[in-house]
Write a protein that holds these residues in place. Structure first.
Motif, PDB file in Angstrom:
ATOM      1  N   ARG A   1       1.750   6.472   1.842  1.00  0.00           N
ATOM      2  CA  ARG A   1       2.762   6.444   0.776  1.00  0.00           C
ATOM      3  C   ARG A   1       3.535   5.120   0.786  1.00  0.00           C
ATOM      4  N   GLN A   2       3.897   4.665   1.972  1.00  0.00           N
ATOM      5  CA  GLN A   2       4.707   3.454   2.075  1.00  0.00           C
ATOM      6  C   GLN A   2       3.954   2.228   1.581  1.00  0.00           C
ATOM      7  N   ARG A   3       2.639   2.225   1.774  1.00  0.00           N
ATOM      8  CA  ARG A   3       1.859   1.058   1.364  1.00  0.00           C
ATOM      9  C   ARG A   3       1.525   1.054  -0.121  1.00  0.00           C
ATOM     10  N   SER A   4       1.705   2.191  -0.774  1.00  0.00           N
ATOM     11  CA  SER A   4       1.272   2.311  -2.160  1.00  0.00           C
ATOM     12  C   SER A   4       2.414   2.036  -3.131  1.00  0.00           C
ATOM     13  N   ASP A   5       2.073   1.378  -4.229  1.00  0.00           N
ATOM     14  CA  ASP A   5       3.038   1.164  -5.309  1.00  0.00           C
ATOM     15  C   ASP A   5       3.052   2.343  -6.287  1.00  0.00           C
ATOM     16  N   ALA A   6       2.097   3.252  -6.151  1.00  0.00           N
ATOM     17  CA  ALA A   6       1.961   4.367  -7.088  1.00  0.00           C
ATOM     18  C   ALA A   6       2.900   5.515  -6.722  1.00  0.00           C
ATOM     19  N   ASP A   7       3.257   6.313  -7.734  1.00  0.00           N
ATOM     20  CA  ASP A   7       3.961   7.569  -7.503  1.00  0.00           C
ATOM     21  C   ASP A   7       2.918   8.623  -7.161  1.00  0.00           C
ATOM     22  N   MET A   8       2.759   8.893  -5.881  1.00  0.00           N
ATOM     23  CA  MET A   8       1.708   9.811  -5.449  1.00  0.00           C
ATOM     24  C   MET A   8       2.118  11.258  -5.670  1.00  0.00           C
TER      25      MET A   8
END
Length: 465
Positions: free
Chosen positions: A393-400
């Motif tokens: 989650r921390q590495r992603s720019d997306a709203d997971m």
């Protein structure tokens, strides 16, 4: 089945599960019946109709498998051949295993590949980049030893299609499958989607309010490198046409015998909601003694379900645009349709009473490359929670998508279990043990989660005294 009766059932189930928009289609004896509910988006609402596009996520795998089956029927691919015959650049951490994996292993999830943690967006997002990054993947089992659902395997299958045809995966599947079957409302290219009416996925925020999901496609299938396993977009009308094709004689695209072989079991599944076996791209399940084939998909707030009953010339499609309850909504729709129209009743098994010994030996953390699964007991019940790893989650720019909070499970005979509440209600699985009786893994949704930490005596079968 009348359209009025189907519509009433869909409306009632959509209200029950809080689904803003849904499309359902039934094919029976060559006749189609549709039912629609709600809107494409709570933020910018348009009515859902038979051509509204939904992200199908893993239902894409049936298209990839059918394209490879056509190449096999034309003598251009041998499904029993090693993958390296077609993708010589394939490298894995275990080189011996890399040389043994066959095309069929990819199509029935027995390659031993983990689910899929390869960020091709760091490169050019292509299947070439995807395969190059597989060099660091370890195997969760030897090739052919067991089934474990793998997105990575299907993405590798897409690279086979590229090598054999000389075309990008998306263009090859369009030429091999979409265009000859007449699927004119089925796409990979988001530029095509954005010019048509499409459903927006929704997830619930902390107070339970539905909010549009971003990005529009799944965070797991947002690049070309993930398209073979989960990138296709389609409508209820085109999915019923897809079902017609698989119920038919091949329409000059595939020999009827090749279509039939796709429905034959290649590997057995144990205690799985997905089914009791896998064919070529299809999950196989007996419902009330009648064989069905199907596949589901889950994206970012969008869920799809396709079930076909070949011996009854029957199919049902259910598409929903809200998570996590889109999945149980689709399941409820399919079960209602099967019982109402075909008289086939599917019932969940009744769990056994709480067993503290079994509860303590399974308690702990399990993981795949991208998710954690936590089993816990308070001495009265066992709960299962599953979610995306925090570091992902921390590495992603997306709203997971949000995690599935802890939900009660019930034990079944033979190291099996069933989830009895929440967004994963009805999901079944089983625990894996080593030769000493220790619990080393848990299967959920066809995926093997392996035990992540040493819990001392946790995981060991109690010794009789």
């Amino acid at each position: 089945m009348s359209q009025e009766k189907l519509t009433a059932a869909v409306e009632a189930l959509a209200e029950k599960f809080g689904i803003p928009g849904a499309a359902v289609g039934v094919l029976a004896g060559g006749r189609e019946t549709h039912a629609f509910h709600g809107v494409t988006s709570v933020a910018d609402p348009l009515p859902v109709d038979e051509r509204t596009l939904f992200h199908l996520a893993s239902v894409t795998k049936t298209f990839t498998a059918t394209a490879l089956t056509r190449l096999a029927a034309e003598g251009r691919v041998d499904l029993d051949a090693p993958v390296r015959r077609y993708v010589p650049e394939l490298r894995l951490a275990d080189e011996e295993a890399a040389a043994r994996i066959t095309v069929s292993n990819l199509l029935n999830h027995t390659a031993g590949l983990d689910w899929n943690l390869i960020d091709t967006d760091e490169g050019d997002g292509s299947l070439v980049a995807f395969v190059a990054k597989m060099a660091g993947l370890t195997l969760i089992a030897p090739p052919g030893a067991r089934a474990s659902y793998s997105q990575a395997g299907y993405n590798l299958a897409g690279r086979i299609i590229e090598h054999v045809t000389g075309l990008p995966y998306e263009r090859a599947v369009a030429a091999l499958v979409l265009e000859p079957i007449g699927l004119s409302n089925t796409f990979f290219d988001l530029d095509e989607v954005m010019t048509r009416r499409f459903a927006v996925g929704h997830n619930r925020d902390e107070d339970g309010t539905l909010v549009p999901a971003r990005p529009w496609t799944s965070w797991r299938a947002g690049s070309h490198g993930n398209n073979p396993g989960g990138g296709i977009v389609s409508s209820v009308s085109d999915l019923l046409r897809w079902a017609r094709f698989h119920l038919g004689a091949g329409d000059g695209v595939l020999p009827a015998e090749a279509l039939r072989r796709m429905r034959e079991r290649t590997v057995a599944l144990r205690a799985s909601t997905l089914g009791d076996g896998i064919g070529i791209g299809w999950f196989l399940k007996d419902v009330d003694g009648v064989r069905t084939i199907g596949h589901a998909g889950s994206g970012n707030g969008q869920f799809a379900e396709l079930l076909i009953v070949p011996e009854r010339d029957f199919a049902v499609v259910s598409l929903a645009n809200a998570g996590p309850d889109g999945h149980p909504f689709n399941q409820a729709v399919v079960r209602w349709v099967l019982e109402e129209h075909l008289g086939l009743a599917e019932r969940d098994p009744e769990p056994m009473p709480y067993d503290e010994g079994r509860a303590r030996e399974v308690a702990g953390r399990y993981e795949i490359d991208v998710m954690n699964l936590d089993l816990a007991t308070d001495g009265l019940e066992v709960t299962l929670g599953v979610g995306i790893k925090p570091e992902i989650r921390q590495r992603s720019d997306a709203d997971m998508p949000p995690d599935h909070p802890p939900a009660r499970i019930g034990f079944l005979p033979g190291d099996e279990y069933i989830i009895v509440e929440g967004g994963l209600k009805g999901q079944r699985g089983f625990f894996t043990r080593d030769d000493d009786g220790a619990v080393t893994g848990v299967d959920l949704a066809g995926r093997l989660f392996t035990r992540a930490t040493d819990h001392g005596q946790a995981g060991r079968r109690p010794v009789a005294r």
